[in-house]
Structures are given as C-alpha cells and as structure tokens.
Design an enzyme around this catalytic site. Structure first.
Site, PDB file in Angstrom:
ATOM      1  N   HIS A 119      -7.920  -7.682  -0.952  1.00 53.69           N
ATOM      2  CA  HIS A 119      -7.582  -6.345  -1.462  1.00 53.69           C
ATOM      3  C   HIS A 119      -6.617  -6.494  -2.631  1.00 53.69           C
ATOM      4  O   HIS A 119      -5.504  -6.991  -2.480  1.00 53.69           O
ATOM      5  CB  HIS A 119      -6.949  -5.485  -0.367  1.00 53.69           C
ATOM      6  CG  HIS A 119      -6.944  -4.024  -0.680  1.00 53.69           C
ATOM      7  ND1 HIS A 119      -7.493  -3.095   0.171  1.00 53.69           N
ATOM      8  CD2 HIS A 119      -6.469  -3.319  -1.737  1.00 53.69           C
ATOM      9  CE1 HIS A 119      -7.348  -1.884  -0.349  1.00 53.69           C
ATOM     10  NE2 HIS A 119      -6.718  -2.009  -1.519  1.00 53.69           N
ATOM     11  N   LEU A 120      -7.056  -6.053  -3.784  1.00 53.57           N
ATOM     12  CA  LEU A 120      -6.270  -6.115  -5.007  1.00 53.57           C
ATOM     13  C   LEU A 120      -4.910  -5.440  -4.808  1.00 53.57           C
ATOM     14  O   LEU A 120      -4.820  -4.363  -4.223  1.00 53.57           O
ATOM     15  CB  LEU A 120      -7.038  -5.398  -6.123  1.00 53.57           C
ATOM     16  CG  LEU A 120      -6.354  -5.313  -7.482  1.00 53.57           C
ATOM     17  CD1 LEU A 120      -6.302  -6.696  -8.122  1.00 53.57           C
ATOM     18  CD2 LEU A 120      -7.087  -4.331  -8.370  1.00 53.57           C
ATOM     19  N   HIS A 121      -3.858  -6.075  -5.295  1.00 52.44           N
ATOM     20  CA  HIS A 121      -2.528  -5.474  -5.294  1.00 52.44           C
ATOM     21  C   HIS A 121      -1.699  -6.095  -6.406  1.00 52.44           C
ATOM     22  O   HIS A 121      -1.774  -7.291  -6.643  1.00 52.44           O
ATOM     23  CB  HIS A 121      -1.834  -5.607  -3.934  1.00 52.44           C
ATOM     24  CG  HIS A 121      -1.749  -7.009  -3.409  1.00 52.44           C
ATOM     25  ND1 HIS A 121      -2.829  -7.687  -2.875  1.00 52.44           N
ATOM     26  CD2 HIS A 121      -0.709  -7.860  -3.345  1.00 52.44           C
ATOM     27  CE1 HIS A 121      -2.450  -8.889  -2.498  1.00 52.44           C
ATOM     28  NE2 HIS A 121      -1.165  -9.035  -2.780  1.00 52.44           N
ATOM     29  N   GLN A 122      -0.963  -5.247  -7.094  1.00 48.02           N
ATOM     30  CA  GLN A 122      -0.106  -5.701  -8.180  1.00 48.02           C
ATOM     31  C   GLN A 122       1.347  -5.648  -7.733  1.00 48.02           C
ATOM     32  O   GLN A 122       1.822  -4.618  -7.276  1.00 48.02           O
ATOM     33  CB  GLN A 122      -0.287  -4.828  -9.417  1.00 48.02           C
ATOM     34  CG  GLN A 122       0.662  -5.210 -10.541  1.00 48.02           C
ATOM     35  CD  GLN A 122       0.189  -4.705 -11.866  1.00 48.02           C
ATOM     36  OE1 GLN A 122      -0.580  -5.383 -12.522  1.00 48.02           O
ATOM     37  NE2 GLN A 122       0.641  -3.534 -12.259  1.00 48.02           N
TER      38      GLN A 122
END
Length: 183
Positions: free
Chosen positions: A142-145
C-alpha cells in the site's frame, strides 16, 4: 556491568562485551520488530492502511481525510510528528495513482508541512516513498508517503551514539494537535 559486593567485575558470557553505555529500554518497539501490525499478505483485507479509514480519527491516528487520500501519524515514528499520506485505494506503486490521487497526495503533503511548521516550528522535512520491499518499504503493498519533520539538532546524539530515538509526547496528543491546527 557493575561489580558485585566483593568489588570484582561481573561478566556474563553471551551478552557481548561491556561497552559502558546506558540502556534506555523501549519495549513498545518490539511490536514493530516482531511485525505484529504488518499485513500477513498483500491483500487489502490484511492491510493496515486499508483498515485505518474505517476507524474513527483518534483511534486510527488520522490527522486529515481527503476525498482520495488521508494523512495519518506513523505508529512507529522516526521523529516526533512523523506522518504519512496514503491513498484510500490499495495500490503499491506511485505510478498506479490516478492524476487526481497524485494531486491530492501532493496537496495533503503540502498542508501537512504547513501545519507541522505552524504547530511545532519544524525547520525542515524529509519526504519520501519507499517503493517495494527492496527499497525499504515496511508495508510495500500500500503506497504511503512519509513526511518527517526535522529540527536543528533534533535527534542529536541519541540515535547515533545512544542508539535511541526520543518522542516528546503521546501520538494521540500529537494527532489532536495537528488535526486541530490543520492548515
């Protein structure tokens, strides 16, 4: 190690050479080390970033919700105020974002920086995404910045010499402070 009552030094085999360092125990970090909150697989059902939006803001440490993405405090922060911006959609790679998702991630990141600066006087930020396990992503599915506030001398000698990180307040207090002051 300290000496016994006879004044002789005590050495226990197997625990390493004495280094004369003090120890600051952080047993709460064992949940992270053991992977207790890591998904068992790459599906959205096992993903904490997919579960968090279903919780109330305080329980999920959500600072701000957008239409396509949200800002959430990192449960295992690198520095005080460390938060992440995540799309609601379960995607792994930045190239999979729609134009609207990418724009909202950018907007939430900028608003997070303004808010953290206003609330805590952060002098700078480390911002980035680790794409894939090989790149260091703890939850690669899951993409997270990451948005990590920094201050002059913020971590000083503690992580380098003391191998310890310090957090000045509870995550729930930080979440409330940021949510109330969101720019």
């Amino acid at each position: 190690m300290s000496g016994d009552v006879t004044g002789e030094s005590v050495h226990q085999d197997g625990v390493g050479d004495p280094d004369e360092l003090d120890r600051l125990w952080t047993p709460h970090r064992m949940a992270y080390v053991r992977g207790e909150n890591k998904p068992s697989d790459a599906t959205s059902g096992a993903c904490p970033f997919c579960r968090i939006p279903g919780l109330d803001d305080a329980a999920g440490l959500v600072v701000r919700r957008g239409e396509l993405a949200f800002a959430v405090l990192n449960l295992y922060p690198y520095a005080p105020g460390h938060l992440m911006v995540c799309p609601y959609r379960h995607i792994a790679d930045y190239t999979e974002t729609t134009d609207a998702e990418a724009a909202e991630i950018v907007d939430l990141t900028r608003a997070a920086m303004r808010t953290v600066r206003a609330v805590s006087g952060a002098g700078g930020f480390n911002i980035g995404m680790n794409q894939g396990h090989v790149a260091g992503a703890g939850i690669a599915a899951h993409l997270h910045q990451h948005v990590v506030p920094r201050w002059p001398g913020d971590q000083n000698f503690m992580p380098i010499i003391g191998r310890t990180k310090t957090l000045p307040e509870l995550l729930t207090d930080t979440r409330a402070l940021f949510a109330d002051a969101w720019a």
